[in-house]
Enzyme design. Sequence first.
Site, PDB file in Angstrom:
ATOM      1  N   LYS A  48       0.840  -1.224  -0.110  1.00 12.22           N
ATOM      2  CA  LYS A  48      -0.078   0.035  -0.013  1.00 12.22           C
ATOM      3  C   LYS A  48       0.871   1.234  -0.135  1.00 12.22           C
ATOM      4  O   LYS A  48       2.067   1.315   0.820  1.00 12.22           O
ATOM      5  CB  LYS A  48      -1.022  -0.018   1.364  1.00 12.22           C
ATOM      6  CG  LYS A  48      -1.869  -0.950   1.243  1.00 12.22           C
ATOM      7  CD  LYS A  48      -2.828  -0.944   2.464  1.00 12.22           C
ATOM      8  CE  LYS A  48      -3.713  -1.909   2.581  1.00 12.22           C
ATOM      9  NZ  LYS A  48      -4.733  -1.867   3.789  1.00 12.22           N
ATOM     10  N   GLY A  73     -12.553  -3.200  10.043  1.00  8.79           N
ATOM     11  CA  GLY A  73     -12.222  -4.584  10.260  1.00  8.79           C
ATOM     12  C   GLY A  73     -13.175  -5.136  11.298  1.00  8.79           C
ATOM     13  O   GLY A  73     -12.993  -6.143  12.170  1.00  8.79           O
ATOM     14  N   ARG A 122     -23.212  -2.900  -5.458  1.00  6.05           N
ATOM     15  CA  ARG A 122     -24.599  -2.682  -6.243  1.00  6.05           C
ATOM     16  C   ARG A 122     -24.577  -1.372  -6.772  1.00  6.05           C
ATOM     17  O   ARG A 122     -25.142  -1.117  -7.777  1.00  6.05           O
ATOM     18  CB  ARG A 122     -25.650  -2.933  -4.971  1.00  6.05           C
ATOM     19  CG  ARG A 122     -26.034  -4.345  -4.822  1.00  6.05           C
ATOM     20  CD  ARG A 122     -27.253  -4.376  -4.064  1.00  6.05           C
ATOM     21  NE  ARG A 122     -27.501  -5.873  -3.972  1.00  6.05           N
ATOM     22  CZ  ARG A 122     -27.926  -6.856  -4.640  1.00  6.05           C
ATOM     23  NH1 ARG A 122     -28.179  -6.425  -6.040  1.00  6.05           N
ATOM     24  NH2 ARG A 122     -28.188  -8.024  -4.315  1.00  6.05           N
ATOM     25  N   GLY A 176     -14.971  -5.934   4.772  1.00  3.52           N
ATOM     26  CA  GLY A 176     -16.037  -6.470   5.448  1.00  3.52           C
ATOM     27  C   GLY A 176     -16.249  -8.307   5.313  1.00  3.52           C
ATOM     28  O   GLY A 176     -17.295  -8.907   5.627  1.00  3.52           O
ATOM     29  N   GLY A 225      -9.381  -8.624   4.620  1.00  4.76           N
ATOM     30  CA  GLY A 225      -8.389  -7.810   5.774  1.00  4.76           C
ATOM     31  C   GLY A 225      -7.881  -8.474   6.830  1.00  4.76           C
ATOM     32  O   GLY A 225      -7.870  -9.647   6.860  1.00  4.76           O
TER      33      GLY A 225
END
Length: 307
Positions: free
Chosen positions: A93, A166, A178, A227, A248
């Site tokens: 990252k 998290g 969506r 999630g 995660g």
Amino acid sequence: MADDHAVTLYSSAAITDAKKNPFSLKVGMAQMLRGGAIVEVTTLDQAKTAESAGACCVIVSDPPPPRGGISRMADPSLIKEIKQALSIPVMAKARVGHFVEAQILEQIGVDYIDESEALGVADENHFINKHNFGVTFVCGCRDLGEALRRVREGSAMIRTQGEINGLGNVAETVRSVRKVMGEIRVLNNMDEDEVFAFAKRIEAPYDIVAQAKQMGRLPVVHFAAGGIATPADAALMMQLGCDGVFLGLEVFDCDDPYKRVRAIVQAVRNYNDPMELAQASSGLEHAMAGLDLDENSVERFGAGDAY
């Protein structure tokens, strides 16, 4: 579409960016990860567990800072240690807009860079010009306009982002996915004249919007993140149209992280097979320990509705 920055993907008619860093190569690197799970890690042991469980890639991040602290690029020595020990690709990252962190990561040989809004933002007004780099970039989005703007900047892979705390709550990720898919369906039903106005409304480059309409999907590899904590969550993302998932650090907060990651990997590979999904989801009670939300962490469904 013969301008120097137009991008045509998943076909042989790619018109790329600078000759030095052809976008088609970056797209090919991103496509290698389709149908897989990318696991976030902070230690070598976690990276080895992820690889043995079947992850297609690991993403190395800095350990979560104390409350109120700033998350930054992971220690380069840790990234190099993990890259030497693993046979799968390694991602790392960089903060949004922090092109020097990206230069460092490219120099130490990472396979992918995630310009991550989950870290502290280095530049509030500018993203990294990813066309200046030879490494493949991943960027996050929460709607179609944001996704297509990141593609214009040179991102060869899009990560539709949900919650970043998290907590194992997939609702925000579902909402974002969506929204992106819904906007693509709206775009697909437009005639050519309407596409100009739509591109202006979502603040995205017209040529990339037109390409998304032609393909009927995002013009780059599309993963979901945030999630995703169970095999069913991962299969849900795949059935909604994503190409893969990010997992995660919460997947390691349990008694048996190998079993949990392995189950999610199997769910991604067999997302349309309920029998395989049932098998992958079985016996995970102890492997899921630590994921339950307390009452104060859950927004009551309908709590904000007006009566």
